[in-house]
Design a protein around this motif. Structure first.
Motif, short mmCIF file in Angstrom:
data_model
loop_
_atom_site.label_atom_id
_atom_site.label_comp_id
_atom_site.label_asym_id
_atom_site.label_seq_id
_atom_site.Cartn_x
_atom_site.Cartn_y
_atom_site.Cartn_z
N PRO A 156 0.82 -1.21 0.00
CA PRO A 156 0.00 0.00 0.00
C PRO A 156 0.86 1.27 0.00
CG PRO A 156 -0.62 -1.48 1.79
CD PRO A 156 0.61 -2.04 1.16
N VAL A 157 0.39 2.31 -0.55
CA VAL A 157 1.00 3.65 -0.62
C VAL A 157 2.17 3.71 -1.60
CG1 VAL A 157 2.05 5.56 0.65
CG2 VAL A 157 0.29 4.18 1.75
N THR A 158 3.13 2.78 -1.53
CA THR A 158 4.33 2.88 -2.36
C THR A 158 4.20 2.16 -3.69
OG1 THR A 158 5.29 0.86 -1.44
CG2 THR A 158 5.82 2.94 -0.32
N ASN A 159 3.35 1.18 -3.79
CA ASN A 159 3.20 0.33 -4.97
C ASN A 159 4.43 -0.54 -5.24
OD1 ASN A 159 0.55 0.92 -5.62
ND2 ASN A 159 1.14 2.75 -6.74
N LEU A 182 22.50 2.00 4.29
CA LEU A 182 22.04 1.97 5.68
C LEU A 182 22.85 0.92 6.43
CD1 LEU A 182 18.25 1.97 4.83
CD2 LEU A 182 19.63 3.93 5.53
N THR A 183 23.28 1.25 7.64
CA THR A 183 24.09 0.35 8.45
C THR A 183 23.44 0.15 9.81
OG1 THR A 183 26.08 1.17 7.37
CG2 THR A 183 26.39 -0.04 9.43
N VAL A 184 23.31 -1.12 10.20
CA VAL A 184 22.84 -1.47 11.54
C VAL A 184 23.75 -2.58 12.03
CG1 VAL A 184 20.95 -2.39 12.92
CG2 VAL A 184 20.44 -0.86 11.02
N GLY A 185 24.47 -2.31 13.11
CA GLY A 185 25.42 -3.29 13.60
C GLY A 185 26.47 -3.56 12.53
N ASN A 186 26.65 -4.83 12.17
CA ASN A 186 27.59 -5.21 11.12
C ASN A 186 26.93 -5.34 9.75
OD1 ASN A 186 29.77 -5.34 12.88
ND2 ASN A 186 29.33 -7.46 13.43
N GLY A 187 25.61 -5.18 9.69
CA GLY A 187 24.89 -5.33 8.44
C GLY A 187 24.77 -4.03 7.67
N LYS A 188 24.85 -4.12 6.35
CA LYS A 188 24.70 -2.96 5.48
C LYS A 188 23.78 -3.31 4.33
CE LYS A 188 29.33 -1.09 6.23
NZ LYS A 188 30.57 -0.66 5.59
N VAL A 189 23.03 -2.34 3.86
CA VAL A 189 22.18 -2.53 2.69
C VAL A 189 22.13 -1.22 1.92
CG1 VAL A 189 20.01 -2.00 3.88
CG2 VAL A 189 19.98 -3.44 1.86
N LYS A 190 22.15 -1.29 0.61
CA LYS A 190 21.99 -0.11 -0.24
C LYS A 190 20.60 -0.15 -0.84
CE LYS A 190 26.81 0.54 -1.47
NZ LYS A 190 27.77 0.64 -2.56
N ALA A 191 19.93 1.00 -0.88
CA ALA A 191 18.57 1.06 -1.41
C ALA A 191 18.28 2.46 -1.93
CB ALA A 191 17.57 0.71 -0.31
N PRO A 192 17.40 2.55 -2.93
CA PRO A 192 16.96 3.87 -3.39
C PRO A 192 15.97 4.47 -2.40
CG PRO A 192 15.82 2.16 -4.60
CD PRO A 192 16.82 1.47 -3.71
N ILE A 193 15.98 5.78 -2.31
CA ILE A 193 15.06 6.51 -1.43
C ILE A 193 13.75 6.77 -2.17
CG2 ILE A 193 14.66 8.79 -0.40
CD1 ILE A 193 16.50 7.44 1.33
N ILE A 194 12.63 6.52 -1.50
CA ILE A 194 11.34 6.97 -2.03
C ILE A 194 10.55 7.63 -0.89
CG2 ILE A 194 11.23 5.23 -3.84
CD1 ILE A 194 9.10 3.81 -2.23
N VAL A 195 9.69 8.55 -1.27
CA VAL A 195 8.87 9.28 -0.30
C VAL A 195 7.50 8.63 -0.23
CG1 VAL A 195 7.75 11.48 0.19
CG2 VAL A 195 10.09 11.44 -0.64
N ALA A 196 7.01 8.45 0.99
CA ALA A 196 5.65 7.94 1.20
C ALA A 196 4.86 8.97 1.99
CB ALA A 196 5.69 6.62 1.95
N PRO A 197 3.74 9.41 1.46
CA PRO A 197 2.90 10.36 2.20
C PRO A 197 2.48 9.76 3.54
CG PRO A 197 2.07 10.03 -0.03
CD PRO A 197 3.16 9.03 0.19
N GLY A 198 2.57 10.56 4.60
CA GLY A 198 2.17 10.12 5.93
C GLY A 198 3.23 9.33 6.68
#
Length: 85
Positions: A10-13, A40-56
């Motif tokens: 929902p919202v993002t499709n 994005l990095t959390v602890g030892n984990g990393k992930v690359k992702a595109p940014i998208i905007v979601a209303p709300g």
């Protein structure tokens, strides 16, 4: 029920893709544009992702769908490593 994966969120499709979902205010605050790739990095984990905007979407936070892990992937995927070692 694998066909449910084909339905967009929902919202993002988004259906199969992963993205870093943020609010418009957070996008502006970070000086980013939609579709910029972030790491994005959390602890030892990393992930690359595109940014998208979601209303709300709440300001100063990010949502990333990373999958279901390997515990509930059925007879084919459960207990399997993501990458062969």
């Amino acid at each position: 029920m694998g066909w449910l994966q084909e339905l967009p969120k929902p919202v993002t499709n988004l259906s199969w893709d992963n993205a870093a979902i943020v609010s418009g205010a957070t996008l502006s605050k970070l000086g980013l544009e939609e579709d910029d790739i972030v790491e994005l990095t959390v602890g030892n984990g990393k992930v690359k992702a595109p940014i998208i905007v979601a209303p709300g979407h709440p300001d100063n936070s990010v949502t990333v769908y990373l999958g279901y892990g390997r515990e509930f992937a059925g007879r084919v995927g459960s207990g399997r490593a993501l990458m062969p070692t």
